[in-house]
Motif scaffolding. Structure first.
Motif, PDB file in Angstrom:
ATOM      1  N   ASN A 194      67.072  97.793  19.517  1.00  0.00           N
ATOM      2  CA  ASN A 194      67.831  97.583  18.462  1.00  0.00           C
ATOM      3  C   ASN A 194      69.215  96.368  19.517  1.00  0.00           C
ATOM      4  OD1 ASN A 194      66.950  99.082  15.824  1.00  0.00           O
ATOM      5  ND2 ASN A 194      66.488 100.159  17.570  1.00  0.00           N
ATOM      6  N   TRP A 195      69.519  95.912  20.088  1.00  0.00           N
ATOM      7  CA  TRP A 195      70.567  95.701  20.375  1.00  0.00           C
ATOM      8  C   TRP A 195      70.405  94.119  20.498  1.00  0.00           C
ATOM      9  CZ3 TRP A 195      72.751 100.215  24.953  1.00  0.00           C
ATOM     10  CH2 TRP A 195      73.342 101.132  23.668  1.00  0.00           C
ATOM     11  N   ARG A 196      68.880  94.151  20.500  1.00  0.00           N
ATOM     12  CA  ARG A 196      68.665  92.475  20.619  1.00  0.00           C
ATOM     13  C   ARG A 196      68.898  91.303  19.615  1.00  0.00           C
ATOM     14  NH1 ARG A 196      63.236  91.030  23.266  1.00  0.00           N
ATOM     15  NH2 ARG A 196      64.247  89.500  22.673  1.00  0.00           N
ATOM     16  N   VAL A 197      69.157  92.529  18.250  1.00  0.00           N
ATOM     17  CA  VAL A 197      69.360  92.212  16.621  1.00  0.00           C
ATOM     18  C   VAL A 197      70.404  92.167  16.430  1.00  0.00           C
ATOM     19  CG1 VAL A 197      68.062  91.970  14.473  1.00  0.00           C
ATOM     20  CG2 VAL A 197      66.819  92.565  16.413  1.00  0.00           C
ATOM     21  N   SER A 198      71.272  91.034  16.533  1.00  0.00           N
ATOM     22  CA  SER A 198      72.846  91.374  16.298  1.00  0.00           C
ATOM     23  C   SER A 198      73.188  91.856  14.517  1.00  0.00           C
ATOM     24  CB  SER A 198      73.731  89.586  16.345  1.00  0.00           C
ATOM     25  OG  SER A 198      72.978  88.821  15.212  1.00  0.00           O
ATOM     26  N   GLY A 199      71.653  91.668  14.027  1.00  0.00           N
ATOM     27  CA  GLY A 199      72.184  91.538  12.323  1.00  0.00           C
ATOM     28  C   GLY A 199      72.351  93.931  12.293  1.00  0.00           C
ATOM     29  N   LEU A 200      71.725  94.079  13.401  1.00  0.00           N
ATOM     30  CA  LEU A 200      72.346  95.657  13.447  1.00  0.00           C
ATOM     31  C   LEU A 200      73.168  96.286  13.859  1.00  0.00           C
ATOM     32  CD1 LEU A 200      68.565  96.108  14.113  1.00  0.00           C
ATOM     33  CD2 LEU A 200      69.322  95.359  12.013  1.00  0.00           C
ATOM     34  N   ALA A 243      64.765  88.910  16.968  1.00  0.00           N
ATOM     35  CA  ALA A 243      65.950  89.062  17.702  1.00  0.00           C
ATOM     36  C   ALA A 243      66.310  88.159  17.669  1.00  0.00           C
ATOM     37  CB  ALA A 243      65.245  89.910  19.153  1.00  0.00           C
ATOM     38  N   ASP A 244      67.320  87.917  17.957  1.00  0.00           N
ATOM     39  CA  ASP A 244      68.830  86.272  18.051  1.00  0.00           C
ATOM     40  C   ASP A 244      69.071  86.455  19.342  1.00  0.00           C
ATOM     41  OD1 ASP A 244      70.005  88.302  17.159  1.00  0.00           O
ATOM     42  OD2 ASP A 244      70.987  87.312  15.287  1.00  0.00           O
ATOM     43  N   ARG A 245      68.775  87.432  19.950  1.00  0.00           N
ATOM     44  CA  ARG A 245      69.320  87.649  21.606  1.00  0.00           C
ATOM     45  C   ARG A 245      68.372  87.940  22.600  1.00  0.00           C
ATOM     46  NH1 ARG A 245      73.098  92.661  20.113  1.00  0.00           N
ATOM     47  NH2 ARG A 245      74.964  91.161  18.997  1.00  0.00           N
ATOM     48  N   LYS A 246      68.372  87.101  23.638  1.00  0.00           N
ATOM     49  CA  LYS A 246      67.237  87.479  25.034  1.00  0.00           C
ATOM     50  C   LYS A 246      67.174  89.061  25.304  1.00  0.00           C
ATOM     51  CE  LYS A 246      66.830  82.587  25.748  1.00  0.00           C
ATOM     52  NZ  LYS A 246      66.172  81.261  26.537  1.00  0.00           N
ATOM     53  N   GLN A 247      68.789  89.548  25.778  1.00  0.00           N
ATOM     54  CA  GLN A 247      68.383  90.426  26.583  1.00  0.00           C
ATOM     55  C   GLN A 247      69.471  91.173  25.417  1.00  0.00           C
ATOM     56  OE1 GLN A 247      67.150  90.840  29.070  1.00  0.00           O
ATOM     57  NE2 GLN A 247      66.071  88.997  29.366  1.00  0.00           N
ATOM     58  N   PRO A 248      69.559  92.992  25.913  1.00  0.00           N
ATOM     59  CA  PRO A 248      70.261  93.458  25.140  1.00  0.00           C
ATOM     60  C   PRO A 248      72.143  93.577  24.711  1.00  0.00           C
ATOM     61  CG  PRO A 248      68.637  94.666  25.864  1.00  0.00           C
ATOM     62  CD  PRO A 248      68.670  93.337  26.183  1.00  0.00           C
ATOM     63  N   VAL A 249      72.588  93.192  24.104  1.00  0.00           N
ATOM     64  CA  VAL A 249      74.119  93.046  23.833  1.00  0.00           C
ATOM     65  C   VAL A 249      74.459  94.219  23.613  1.00  0.00           C
ATOM     66  CG1 VAL A 249      75.766  92.147  23.158  1.00  0.00           C
ATOM     67  CG2 VAL A 249      73.878  90.700  23.878  1.00  0.00           C
ATOM     68  N   ARG A 250      75.125  95.577  23.419  1.00  0.00           N
ATOM     69  CA  ARG A 250      75.074  97.041  22.919  1.00  0.00           C
ATOM     70  C   ARG A 250      76.878  96.684  22.499  1.00  0.00           C
ATOM     71  NH1 ARG A 250      76.236 102.388  26.549  1.00  0.00           N
ATOM     72  NH2 ARG A 250      77.706 103.725  25.152  1.00  0.00           N
ATOM     73  N   PRO A 251      76.819  96.765  21.412  1.00  0.00           N
ATOM     74  CA  PRO A 251      78.409  96.489  20.664  1.00  0.00           C
ATOM     75  C   PRO A 251      79.347  97.296  21.450  1.00  0.00           C
ATOM     76  CG  PRO A 251      75.717  96.347  18.709  1.00  0.00           C
ATOM     77  CD  PRO A 251      75.450  97.383  20.439  1.00  0.00           C
ATOM     78  N   ASP A 252      80.242  97.002  20.570  1.00  0.00           N
ATOM     79  CA  ASP A 252      81.522  96.732  20.777  1.00  0.00           C
ATOM     80  C   ASP A 252      81.710  98.579  20.225  1.00  0.00           C
ATOM     81  OD1 ASP A 252      82.530  95.045  22.594  1.00  0.00           O
ATOM     82  OD2 ASP A 252      83.381  94.172  21.336  1.00  0.00           O
ATOM     83  N   GLY A 253      82.091  99.857  21.411  1.00  0.00           N
ATOM     84  CA  GLY A 253      82.054 100.785  20.616  1.00  0.00           C
ATOM     85  C   GLY A 253      80.980 101.940  20.061  1.00  0.00           C
ATOM     86  N   ALA A 254      79.679 101.388  21.094  1.00  0.00           N
ATOM     87  CA  ALA A 254      78.743 101.688  20.311  1.00  0.00           C
ATOM     88  C   ALA A 254      77.922 102.743  21.076  1.00  0.00           C
ATOM     89  CB  ALA A 254      77.049 100.654  20.545  1.00  0.00           C
ATOM     90  N   ALA A 255      77.604 104.015  20.751  1.00  0.00           N
ATOM     91  CA  ALA A 255      77.959 104.846  21.270  1.00  0.00           C
ATOM     92  C   ALA A 255      76.287 105.048  21.833  1.00  0.00           C
ATOM     93  CB  ALA A 255      77.753 106.070  20.653  1.00  0.00           C
ATOM     94  N   GLY A 256      76.182 105.304  23.353  1.00  0.00           N
ATOM     95  CA  GLY A 256      74.999 105.350  24.080  1.00  0.00           C
ATOM     96  C   GLY A 256      73.700 106.508  23.805  1.00  0.00           C
ATOM     97  N   PHE A 257      72.787 106.454  24.631  1.00  0.00           N
ATOM     98  CA  PHE A 257      71.717 106.876  24.645  1.00  0.00           C
ATOM     99  C   PHE A 257      70.656 107.978  25.451  1.00  0.00           C
ATOM    100  CE2 PHE A 257      69.932 102.779  25.282  1.00  0.00           C
ATOM    101  CZ  PHE A 257      68.609 102.853  25.687  1.00  0.00           C
ATOM    102  N   ARG A 258      70.528 108.546  26.035  1.00  0.00           N
ATOM    103  CA  ARG A 258      69.296 109.087  26.839  1.00  0.00           C
ATOM    104  C   ARG A 258      68.036 109.070  26.579  1.00  0.00           C
ATOM    105  NH1 ARG A 258      72.113 114.150  29.548  1.00  0.00           N
ATOM    106  NH2 ARG A 258      72.887 113.096  31.321  1.00  0.00           N
ATOM    107  N   SER A 259      67.207 109.194  27.233  1.00  0.00           N
ATOM    108  CA  SER A 259      65.648 108.824  27.704  1.00  0.00           C
ATOM    109  C   SER A 259      65.242 109.868  27.559  1.00  0.00           C
ATOM    110  CB  SER A 259      64.717 107.793  27.569  1.00  0.00           C
ATOM    111  OG  SER A 259      65.345 106.660  27.258  1.00  0.00           O
ATOM    112  N   LEU A 260      64.718 111.008  27.805  1.00  0.00           N
ATOM    113  CA  LEU A 260      63.861 112.175  27.798  1.00  0.00           C
ATOM    114  C   LEU A 260      62.789 112.256  27.607  1.00  0.00           C
ATOM    115  CD1 LEU A 260      66.310 115.042  26.898  1.00  0.00           C
ATOM    116  CD2 LEU A 260      66.002 113.908  29.499  1.00  0.00           C
ATOM    117  N   VAL A 261      61.414 113.137  28.247  1.00  0.00           N
ATOM    118  CA  VAL A 261      60.308 114.083  27.689  1.00  0.00           C
ATOM    119  C   VAL A 261      60.340 115.482  27.119  1.00  0.00           C
ATOM    120  CG1 VAL A 261      58.141 113.993  28.913  1.00  0.00           C
ATOM    121  CG2 VAL A 261      60.045 112.264  29.770  1.00  0.00           C
TER     122      VAL A 261
END
Length: 428
Positions: A208-214, A313-331
């Motif tokens: 989702n960080w590839r779409v600046s509108g989000l 997308a309007d970004r070629k690579q993800p850009v984490r927004p300032d102050g955005a929390a992270g995430f963890r991927s699990l199975v």
């Protein structure tokens, strides 16, 4: 207080859902998984609504818990390691809206949350004038998304709406089949009242960080569980008091919102493009080369989440927004144990081993996230190695497409799985 919340699930009154999807089983599995705040799901269904009113009692502001006698019966069925963990419920429902807009049929799913039964009763009265609420726990209504949001907001302080699994092709607000390109297009002049989006199983915040509108939206993840064992496969993590309005403030402001626990998006059912019936799976590049047409049957492919993200997308690579929390991927824990044992994740053998591990080490999410590897190794060396790889993101990905779940593995086919004869007899 730091806790996991899973605020998207269904009761036994939703189609294609387990008959065990009742409050007692939901509470039991929440404790096993390590989930503290749950959505009730389906509060628009008349029978389920009555059951919620009979079986839940007020706890903290806007939250509810099982009646004492029901909770006591549930706790008896659990090991002491998790039996007394608190579980709270928040009134929630998923609404499917189907309508025409700009010359297209739109099919959009939404999550609605309300802080009390009076507000929920008022909401249900409004929707009962539009469609049959008793036919399905997730009602389908001929109602514009913007109008559903207005009805929600009219229910008073604390009522809010979150677009559900926003990239899913058939029912997401950005879905390839019937969605929109922006939140503003969908909800019109009321779009400022949308402050969170559910990523869904086939995407994660980084996509989702590839779409600046989000950038301005809080990303939330929930299980969309159709049976109790699937609770907690995705969660949102908060560090606030147990309080409906504290959770709401965290989503609005970011203070106390700690990020999400996600599927690896390749495990989701709509990550790539394809045709399940034809056995065709394609990357976005392949789909573009074939003009979106299935090479087997010649019909349009189901365009999945990754393609749709790349389209907007309007970004070629993800850009984490300032102050955005992270995430963890699990199975999911059962899938890992099943891989180690070489059997299916729902087999009796897996369930027995998971029971033993929860009794010894605590809730499943805690084992995956925080339990020291040495403590896991004392029970099972192969499981410890699997969890070590998972925490490092060292997984093998076989992406899902067109309604077919993907597969995430911790060990390559044919790779020897470590074993320890000293621990194999009692566990694994």
């Amino acid at each position: 207080m730091r806790f996991h919340a899973d605020l998207h699930m269904h009761s036994k009154y939703s189609r294609a859902c387990s008959k065990d999807s009742d409050l007692e089983h939901l509470t039991l599995w929440a404790r096993r998984k390590g989930v503290t705040v749950m959505g009730t799901g389906d509060f628009t269904h008349p029978v389920w609504f009555d059951h919620l009113r009979e079986s839940l009692v007020p706890a903290e502001p806007g939250l509810f818990r099982l009646r004492a006698e029901l909770d006591k019966d549930t706790s008896r069925r659990l090991p002491p390691s998790v039996a007394s963990d608190p579980v709270r419920f928040m009134l929630s429902v998923e609404i499917s809206t189907v309508y025409r807009r700009a010359g297209r049929t739109r099919k959009i799913h939404h999550l609605v949350y309300l802080p009390g039964f009076d507000a929920a009763e008022a909401f249900n009265r409004r929707l009962a004038q539009i469609g049959d609420l008793g036919s399905d726990g997730r009602p389908t209504l001929g109602l514009d998304s913007r109008d559903l949001l207005e009805i929600t907001l009219d229910c008073g302080d604390g009522a809010y709406l979150v677009p559900a699994h926003v990239w899913t092709p058939w029912f997401g607000v950005f879905g390839s089949k019937s969605g929109f390109d922006t939140v503003e297009e969908c909800y019109g002049e009321l779009s400022d009242h949308i402050f969170a989006l559910e990523t869904g199983l086939s995407s994660d915040p980084e996509m989702n960080w590839r779409v600046s509108g989000l950038d301005r939206y809080r990303m939330v993840s929930y299980s969309d569980a159709h049976s109790p064992p699937r609770i907690g496969r995705e969660t949102t993590v908060f560090d606030v008091g147990l309080d409906y309005f504290a959770i709401l403030r965290a989503l609005r402001t970011g203070a106390g919102y700690e990020g999400t626990v996600e599927f690896f998006p390749e495990e989701g059912r709509y990550h790539l493009d394809g045709h399940r019936k034809c056995g065709v799976r394609m990357t976005p590049e392949e789909t573009r080369r074939r003009d979106g047409v299935c090479p087997v049957c010649g019909k349009p492919l189901t365009v999945g989440v990754l393609s749709r993200v790349e389209e907007l997308a309007d970004r070629k690579q993800p850009v984490r927004p300032d102050g955005a929390a992270g995430f963890r991927s699990l199975v999911p824990f059962q899938e890992i144990v099943g891989e180690v044992l070489g059997v299916g994740p729902t087999s009796k053998k897996v369930l027995a081993e998971v029971d033993a591990l929860v009794a010894a080490l605590g809730p499943e999410l805690a084992i995956l996230e925080n339990t020291p590897i040495d403590d896991i190794a004392a029970r099972s060396l192969p499981l410890a190695e699997a969890v070590r790889r998972l925490r490092r993101g060292e997984v093998i990905r076989d992406p899902g497409y067109d309604g077919e779940y993907g597969v995430i593995r911790l060990f390559a086919p044919g790779e020897p799985i470590p074993a320890d004869a000293a621990v194999t007899p009692p566990l694994f």
